[in-house]
Design a protein around this motif. Structure first.
Motif, PDB file in Angstrom:
ATOM      1  N   PHE A  94       0.838  -1.195   0.000  1.00 13.46           N
ATOM      2  CA  PHE A  94       0.000   0.000   0.000  1.00 13.46           C
ATOM      3  C   PHE A  94       0.874   1.247   0.000  1.00 13.46           C
ATOM      4  CE2 PHE A  94      -2.046  -3.355   2.490  1.00 13.46           C
ATOM      5  CZ  PHE A  94      -3.258  -3.505   1.824  1.00 13.46           C
ATOM      6  N   ILE A  95       0.404   2.275  -0.700  1.00 12.09           N
ATOM      7  CA  ILE A  95       1.110   3.555  -0.733  1.00 12.09           C
ATOM      8  C   ILE A  95       0.102   4.679  -0.520  1.00 12.09           C
ATOM      9  CG2 ILE A  95       2.516   5.142  -2.078  1.00 12.09           C
ATOM     10  CD1 ILE A  95       3.443   2.797  -3.773  1.00 12.09           C
ATOM     11  N   CYS A  96       0.445   5.625   0.343  1.00 10.96           N
ATOM     12  CA  CYS A  96      -0.362   6.830   0.526  1.00 10.96           C
ATOM     13  C   CYS A  96       0.344   7.961  -0.209  1.00 10.96           C
ATOM     14  CB  CYS A  96      -0.497   7.160   2.020  1.00 10.96           C
ATOM     15  SG  CYS A  96      -1.705   8.452   2.376  1.00 10.96           S
ATOM     16  N   MET A  97      -0.220   8.371  -1.338  1.00 17.84           N
ATOM     17  CA  MET A  97       0.446   9.385  -2.161  1.00 17.84           C
ATOM     18  C   MET A  97      -0.542   9.964  -3.165  1.00 17.84           C
ATOM     19  SD  MET A  97       2.570   7.140  -5.006  1.00 17.84           S
ATOM     20  CE  MET A  97       2.648   8.540  -6.139  1.00 17.84           C
ATOM     21  N   ASP A  98      -0.138  11.070  -3.785  1.00 22.91           N
ATOM     22  CA  ASP A  98      -0.895  11.691  -4.861  1.00 22.91           C
ATOM     23  C   ASP A  98      -0.482  11.032  -6.172  1.00 22.91           C
ATOM     24  OD1 ASP A  98      -1.911  13.400  -6.881  1.00 22.91           O
ATOM     25  OD2 ASP A  98      -1.861  15.107  -5.517  1.00 22.91           O
ATOM     26  N   ALA A  99      -1.450  10.554  -6.931  1.00 29.00           N
ATOM     27  CA  ALA A  99      -1.147   9.857  -8.182  1.00 29.00           C
ATOM     28  C   ALA A  99      -0.425  10.738  -9.196  1.00 29.00           C
ATOM     29  CB  ALA A  99      -2.433   9.314  -8.795  1.00 29.00           C
ATOM     30  N   ALA A 100      -0.472  12.047  -9.031  1.00 29.03           N
ATOM     31  CA  ALA A 100       0.240  12.939  -9.952  1.00 29.03           C
ATOM     32  C   ALA A 100       1.743  12.693  -9.912  1.00 29.03           C
ATOM     33  CB  ALA A 100      -0.072  14.396  -9.611  1.00 29.03           C
ATOM     34  N   ASP A 101       2.229  12.105  -8.819  1.00 27.60           N
ATOM     35  CA  ASP A 101       3.669  11.864  -8.650  1.00 27.60           C
ATOM     36  C   ASP A 101       4.065  10.442  -9.009  1.00 27.60           C
ATOM     37  OD1 ASP A 101       3.914  14.483  -7.641  1.00 27.60           O
ATOM     38  OD2 ASP A 101       3.342  13.793  -5.638  1.00 27.60           O
ATOM     39  N   ILE A 102       3.231   9.738  -9.741  1.00 25.88           N
ATOM     40  CA  ILE A 102       3.432   8.309  -9.943  1.00 25.88           C
ATOM     41  C   ILE A 102       4.729   7.977 -10.681  1.00 25.88           C
ATOM     42  CG2 ILE A 102       2.179   8.076 -12.132  1.00 25.88           C
ATOM     43  CD1 ILE A 102       0.837   5.584 -10.772  1.00 25.88           C
ATOM     44  N   ALA A 103       5.157   8.846 -11.582  1.00 25.75           N
ATOM     45  CA  ALA A 103       6.393   8.581 -12.325  1.00 25.75           C
ATOM     46  C   ALA A 103       7.630   8.721 -11.440  1.00 25.75           C
ATOM     47  CB  ALA A 103       6.494   9.514 -13.526  1.00 25.75           C
ATOM     48  N   ASP A 104       7.480   9.314 -10.271  1.00 23.44           N
ATOM     49  CA  ASP A 104       8.592   9.406  -9.322  1.00 23.44           C
ATOM     50  C   ASP A 104       8.735   8.129  -8.502  1.00 23.44           C
ATOM     51  OD1 ASP A 104       9.057  12.040 -10.108  1.00 23.44           O
ATOM     52  OD2 ASP A 104       7.700  12.848  -8.579  1.00 23.44           O
ATOM     53  N   VAL A 105       7.728   7.261  -8.579  1.00 21.17           N
ATOM     54  CA  VAL A 105       7.674   6.068  -7.732  1.00 21.17           C
ATOM     55  C   VAL A 105       7.912   4.778  -8.522  1.00 21.17           C
ATOM     56  CG1 VAL A 105       6.103   4.710  -6.272  1.00 21.17           C
ATOM     57  CG2 VAL A 105       6.202   7.188  -6.028  1.00 21.17           C
ATOM     58  N   PHE A 106       7.534   4.786  -9.808  1.00 21.29           N
ATOM     59  CA  PHE A 106       7.726   3.613 -10.653  1.00 21.29           C
ATOM     60  C   PHE A 106       8.562   3.985 -11.869  1.00 21.29           C
ATOM     61  CE2 PHE A 106       3.666   2.996  -8.480  1.00 21.29           C
ATOM     62  CZ  PHE A 106       3.859   1.747  -7.906  1.00 21.29           C
ATOM     63  N   ALA A 107       9.400   3.056 -12.304  1.00 17.52           N
ATOM     64  CA  ALA A 107      10.252   3.281 -13.467  1.00 17.52           C
ATOM     65  C   ALA A 107       9.538   2.843 -14.743  1.00 17.52           C
ATOM     66  CB  ALA A 107      11.560   2.501 -13.315  1.00 17.52           C
ATOM     67  N   GLN A 108      10.075   3.265 -15.878  1.00 12.92           N
ATOM     68  CA  GLN A 108       9.506   2.880 -17.165  1.00 12.92           C
ATOM     69  C   GLN A 108       9.441   1.365 -17.297  1.00 12.92           C
ATOM     70  OE1 GLN A 108       8.450   4.980 -20.157  1.00 12.92           O
ATOM     71  NE2 GLN A 108       7.430   2.986 -20.124  1.00 12.92           N
ATOM     72  N   GLY A 109       8.278   0.852 -17.664  1.00 14.87           N
ATOM     73  CA  GLY A 109       8.111  -0.579 -17.878  1.00 14.87           C
ATOM     74  C   GLY A 109       7.910  -1.402 -16.629  1.00 14.87           C
ATOM     75  N   GLU A 110       7.783  -0.761 -15.481  1.00 19.23           N
ATOM     76  CA  GLU A 110       7.713  -1.493 -14.219  1.00 19.23           C
ATOM     77  C   GLU A 110       6.304  -1.983 -13.891  1.00 19.23           C
ATOM     78  OE1 GLU A 110      10.199  -1.181 -10.078  1.00 19.23           O
ATOM     79  OE2 GLU A 110       9.416   0.681 -10.920  1.00 19.23           O
ATOM     80  N   VAL A 111       5.307  -1.408 -14.530  1.00 12.96           N
ATOM     81  CA  VAL A 111       3.911  -1.723 -14.198  1.00 12.96           C
ATOM     82  C   VAL A 111       3.235  -2.437 -15.372  1.00 12.96           C
ATOM     83  CG1 VAL A 111       1.655  -0.727 -13.641  1.00 12.96           C
ATOM     84  CG2 VAL A 111       3.733   0.184 -12.577  1.00 12.96           C
ATOM     85  N   SER A 112       2.601  -3.565 -15.081  1.00 13.74           N
ATOM     86  CA  SER A 112       1.946  -4.369 -16.117  1.00 13.74           C
ATOM     87  C   SER A 112       0.448  -4.112 -16.226  1.00 13.74           C
ATOM     88  CB  SER A 112       2.175  -5.862 -15.850  1.00 13.74           C
ATOM     89  OG  SER A 112       3.549  -6.186 -15.955  1.00 13.74           O
ATOM     90  N   GLY A 113      -0.132  -3.492 -15.220  1.00 13.07           N
ATOM     91  CA  GLY A 113      -1.561  -3.231 -15.265  1.00 13.07           C
ATOM     92  C   GLY A 113      -1.955  -2.112 -14.327  1.00 13.07           C
ATOM     93  N   ILE A 114      -2.952  -1.327 -14.734  1.00 11.88           N
ATOM     94  CA  ILE A 114      -3.434  -0.191 -13.941  1.00 11.88           C
ATOM     95  C   ILE A 114      -4.951  -0.293 -13.829  1.00 11.88           C
ATOM     96  CG2 ILE A 114      -3.617   2.327 -13.795  1.00 11.88           C
ATOM     97  CD1 ILE A 114      -1.090   2.446 -15.589  1.00 11.88           C
ATOM     98  N   TYR A 115      -5.452  -0.221 -12.607  1.00 13.52           N
ATOM     99  CA  TYR A 115      -6.889  -0.250 -12.367  1.00 13.52           C
ATOM    100  C   TYR A 115      -7.345   1.107 -11.841  1.00 13.52           C
ATOM    101  CZ  TYR A 115      -6.177  -5.311 -12.529  1.00 13.52           C
ATOM    102  OH  TYR A 115      -5.830  -6.587 -12.910  1.00 13.52           O
ATOM    103  N   LEU A 116      -8.386   1.630 -12.456  1.00 14.70           N
ATOM    104  CA  LEU A 116      -9.011   2.876 -12.018  1.00 14.70           C
ATOM    105  C   LEU A 116     -10.482   2.565 -11.787  1.00 14.70           C
ATOM    106  CD1 LEU A 116      -7.515   5.215 -14.785  1.00 14.70           C
ATOM    107  CD2 LEU A 116      -6.586   4.822 -12.497  1.00 14.70           C
ATOM    108  N   ASN A 117     -10.908   2.592 -10.549  1.00 12.80           N
ATOM    109  CA  ASN A 117     -12.269   2.211 -10.208  1.00 12.80           C
ATOM    110  C   ASN A 117     -13.033   3.354  -9.555  1.00 12.80           C
ATOM    111  OD1 ASN A 117     -12.137  -0.579 -11.039  1.00 12.80           O
ATOM    112  ND2 ASN A 117     -10.864  -0.981  -9.246  1.00 12.80           N
ATOM    113  N   PHE A 118     -14.065   3.831 -10.229  1.00 10.94           N
ATOM    114  CA  PHE A 118     -14.968   4.850  -9.681  1.00 10.94           C
ATOM    115  C   PHE A 118     -14.201   6.073  -9.184  1.00 10.94           C
ATOM    116  CE2 PHE A 118     -16.934   0.766  -9.711  1.00 10.94           C
ATOM    117  CZ  PHE A 118     -18.168   1.030 -10.304  1.00 10.94           C
ATOM    118  N   SER A 119     -13.343   6.557 -10.076  1.00  4.80           N
ATOM    119  CA  SER A 119     -12.520   7.726  -9.774  1.00  4.80           C
ATOM    120  C   SER A 119     -13.377   8.977  -9.649  1.00  4.80           C
ATOM    121  CB  SER A 119     -11.486   7.929 -10.884  1.00  4.80           C
ATOM    122  OG  SER A 119     -10.778   6.737 -11.153  1.00  4.80           O
ATOM    123  N   ASP A 120     -12.865   9.959  -8.933  1.00  7.77           N
ATOM    124  CA  ASP A 120     -13.533  11.253  -8.788  1.00  7.77           C
ATOM    125  C   ASP A 120     -13.785  11.839 -10.179  1.00  7.77           C
ATOM    126  OD1 ASP A 120     -14.265  13.913  -8.281  1.00  7.77           O
ATOM    127  OD2 ASP A 120     -12.944  14.064  -6.540  1.00  7.77           O
TER     128      ASP A 120
END
Length: 218
Positions: A94-120
């Motif tokens: 789990f991570i508590c963070m603002d998604a706007a900073d996501i590229a500071d947390v994961f490197a290129q090619g590090e994520v295989s899937g993204i789920y967005l459920n009932f976003s604001d």
């Protein structure tokens, strides 16, 4: 809507080893955090955690990371995880963070899937850039997604759904796949569907659920 501050949130989150305190330190090395080379899937705006916990249990061959901006909301997911039936799940963080900073947390090619459920939905036009399916965010996801990575989005908001489809069509790095404006009446797209808390609530009220899939181009 202003979220109520929960005094115990900080201490509970710090006391859970699955909550990553300084996630940027692990950029490019998240597989080391999990101790395996399994693909990494993230949920942005995970809410109370029902969806991600169910996914982690269903797919032990994947690693899951839940991202939530507000500690008072993440607290609910972590407390659910810490219950006896949740504590046996090892492929989740789990991570508590603002998604706007996501590229500071994961490197290129590090994520295989993204789920967005009932976003604001951020209904005001001047706030469109803040929507998690806006081109601004799609470009952020491109910076962390592997070739062929899948993005899945669910909502009950038809306006936001239409906006999201058009934004993906205009983003050269993402290809729009299947989509439906009535998920639970679509046998193909509903196959294997894991419901969120909001999805259960809205469905029980008779509101159709919209869903789309997009793939990051190689």
């Amino acid at each position: 809507m202003r979220l109520r501050n929960i005094p115990r949130a900080e201490s509970v989150l710090k006391g859970c080893r699955e909550v990553i305190d300084e996630p940027a330190l692990y950029r490019g090395s998240w597989n080391d955090v999990f101790g395996n080379e399994n693909p990494i899937y993230i949920e942005i705006g995970m809410g109370k955690g029902k969806f991600l916990l169910a996914m982690a249990e269903r797919y032990p061959e994947r690693n899951f990371i839940g991202i939530e901006r507000y500690s008072s909301v993440l607290l609910r997911a972590v407390e659910k995880y810490m219950e006896p039936e949740g504590g046996a799940i090892r492929n989740i963080r789990f991570i508590c963070m603002d998604a706007a900073d996501i590229a500071d947390v994961f490197a290129q090619g590090e994520v295989s899937g993204i789920y967005l459920n009932f976003s604001d939905p951020w209904p005001k036009a001047r706030h469109a850039r803040r929507r998690l399916t806006s081109k601004e965010y799609l470009y952020r996801y491109d910076k962390i997604a592997a070739d062929g990575a899948v993005l899945e989005f669910k909502t009950d908001n038809r306006g936001l759904f239409g906006f999201s489809i058009e934004e993906i069509k205009e983003c050269s790095r993402w290809e729009l796949g299947k989509y439906t404006s009535d998920l639970h009446d679509d046998e193909d797209m509903n196959s294997g569907n894991v419901m969120t808390e909001y999805e259960e609530k809205f469905s029980s009220e008779g509101n159709p659920i919209c869903k789309l899939r997009a793939v990051r181009k190689a």
